[in-house]
Scaffold this active site. Structure first.
Site: not given
Ligand code: GLN
Length: 547
Positions: A386, A19, A512, A17, A143, A408, A510, A357, A384, A241
């Site tokens: 999703g 980071g 997140e 840990g 780091e 894709e 993204h 993904g 993305c 700890k």
């Molecule tokens: N594979 C998809 C693209 O390249 C989505 C990429 C992602 O989810 N970061 O557009």
């Protein structure tokens, strides 16, 4: 006053840990009113983690300027307000790339190019660049990835030795080690720590402080032993700890032991006392939840702890803000198809999230997830990939384009509802070919996206190659898809949502990456809030059910 530098190394084992600890120290210094910068030095030879498999390296964290960086930068973002950019993460690959390019250009004027001084000089230049990123920076935290003793990290350690040699009053080294408890012996063992401090000394680095990762607080006797054998003052042996509930306890625990004060004294840094009140209030809410949300995440690296790190954290931030605890159920999208019944495979959650993904694997399970959420009025949040999944599902089952796909996965699909924008079609090689970094997005009035953000111009970070194909826009709109966010001065679809659904929204970016416990991302906040309000069953709209 000159800029101060804190070097953080790790010993004994990886995954201690480092980071999180670096981010927590950064947080405490900021709470004292100091301006900090942070830099992660990674010893691997990849130029950046962008091309690494998430199973290998976990999440790739993207900065505003489009750098694909180590996931520790996500910790830095969540714990501090330091600027993060491509100057905040350097790998051995980048260092060697620069040195070799300089050599080819003849910049070294015929000299023999060597690790010392050429590679170490380049490392030192990166440290200075991180320090000079902002005028007001007072302290830089650096780091060093990996564990001391690794062959790979030697040039970095040599560079920080030299850096300190050149600025003896402005640098300290904090060494994070592991102090295990051996059950069979009934004892806490300091020897691995002694050995790793010894390796550092052989390289010429004297740690100023030893931070001991341990399961239980260390006794004074153990601390005295570490102090004597590692050559650091007793009050510079601090235990870290395991925290009981959440990583957000770490800064508070370290502060309780006076860590920030000790660091400031060592560096001669003048500052006020640390004000942790906002953080402590957030922590109190995290530790005293009233209620619970259960979110299903459907992805393809679910067994890897860190592959969706920022997604987990952003959901958690939203749960803390709503005063509830968060249960995340992880679903491997492959298994949904194998299982045959979506309900059986993933049923029982209050809402679902499909994260980003790449590649074919897991697509169909995600499409089934989107269908399940759309037809049952369950909150769905697509990030993305999703969002692309949500588009493909809608095309197939609402528009009746049964072979619709993303190019894709299926380059020959008759209905490429997700495809590459033409100028990207020519780009063949992997790495650095994506829409990366922050882009402005205009939000349509009267939409769910507008309700969440409370404004009409936002900036979010991207990392993808494929986009919604606008040729299908009208057909989608006619059936109830709202394109609520569009690239400013452009046509690219950045946010899509379903009009007739409690919360079904996908984003091409993204979000997140931009959530903090003290500044929760508005989309995650609204997603969780809606889940809590919408727990009651919802009748599926006939307009949106399967065509
Ligand atoms: N594979 C998809 C693209 O390249 C989505 C990429 C992602 O989810 N970061 O557009």
């Amino acid at each position: 006053m000159s800029i101060k530098y804190i070097f953080i190394t790790g010993g004994v084992v990886s995954s201690l840990g480092k980071g999180l600890t670096s981010a927590s120290i950064g947080h405490l210094l900021e709470c004292r009113g100091l301006r900090i910068a942070m830099l992660k030095l990674d010893p691997y030879l990849n130029v950046d983690p962008g091309t690494m498999n998430p199973f290998q390296h976990g999440e790739v964290y993207v900065t505003d300027d489009g750098a694909e960086t180590d996931l520790d930068l996500g910790h830095y973002y969540r714990f501090t307000n330091t600027p993060l950019s491509k100057l905040s993460n350097t790998t051995s690959g980048q260092i060697y790339d620069t040195v070799i390019k300089k050599e080819r250009r003849g910049d070294y004027l015929g000299k023999t190019v060597q690790v010392i001084p050429h590679v170490t000089d380049e490392i030192k230049a990166r440290i200075r660049a991180a320090a000079e990123q902002e005028k007001e920076t007072q302290v830089v935290l650096i780091e060093i990835g990996g564990t001391v003793g690794d062959i790979e990290s030697l040039p970095f350690l040599e560079a920080i030795r030299q850096f300190r040699y050149e600025r003896p009053k402005d640098c300290i080294n904090i060494h994070l080690t592991y102090v295990p408890y051996l059950k069979a012996a009934g004892e806490v063992k300091t020897k691995p720590t002694q050995h790793s401090a010894q390796i550092l000394r052989e390289i010429g680095i004297m740690p100023d402080m030893i931070l001991c990762r341990c399961e239980q607080p260390l006794s004074e006797e153990i601390k005295a032993k570490i102090s004597l054998f590692c050559n650091v003052p007793l009050d510079a042996v601090v235990d870290e700890k395991d925290v009981a509930h959440t990583v957000y306890e770490v800064p508070v625990e370290l502060h309780r032991q006076g860590l920030d004060e000790k660091i400031c004294n060592m560096l001669g840094l003048k500052s006020g006392a640390a004000d942790l009140s906002r953080w402590e209030k957030m922590l109190h809410s995290a530790l005293h939840p009233k209620g619970k949300v259960k979110v299903g995440i459907v992805g393809k690296y679910m067994d890897h702890q860190d592959a969706y790190k920022s997604v987990f954290e952003a959901l958690y931030h939203a749960a803390i803000a709503a005063g509830v605890s968060l249960e995340i159920r992880r679903f491997e999208s492959d298994r949904i198809v194998e299982n045959g019944s979506v309900e059986k495979a993933i049923g029982g959650c209050d809402g679902y999230l499909v994260p980003g993904g790449f590649g074919e694997r897991g697509w169909e399970g995600k499409v089934l997830t989107a269908k399940y959420c759309r037809e049952n009025g369950l909150p769905y949040f697509g990030l993305c990939l999703g969002m692309q999944v949500m588009i493909v599902e809608f095309a197939r089952h609402v528009l009746g384009l049964e072979n619709a796909h993303s190019t894709e996965v299926d380059p020959n699909t008759p209905d490429p509802v997700i495809s590459m924008i033409s100028e990207q079609k020519k780009i063949k090689e992997l790495g650095g070919t994506m829409r990366l970094g922050s882009y402005p997005c205009v939000i349509k009035k009267g939409t769910l996206a507008e309700r969440c953000y409370g404004k009409n111009l936002i900036r979010e970070r991207h990392r993808h190659r494929y986009e919604f194909n606008n040729e299908y826009k009208t057909a989608f709109e006619e059936k109830g898809m709202v394109f609520s966010g569009t690239l400013e001065r452009g046509v690219l679809c950045e946010i899509s949502e379903l009009a007739d659904h409690p919360w079904m929204l996908g984003v091409q970016f993204h979000p997140e990456f931009k959530s903090k416990p003290l500044d929760v991302h508005p989309l995650f906040k609204d997603f969780i809030k809606t889940i809590l309000l919408e727990k009651a069953p919802w009748p599926a709209s006939p307009r949106l059910t399967t065509a």
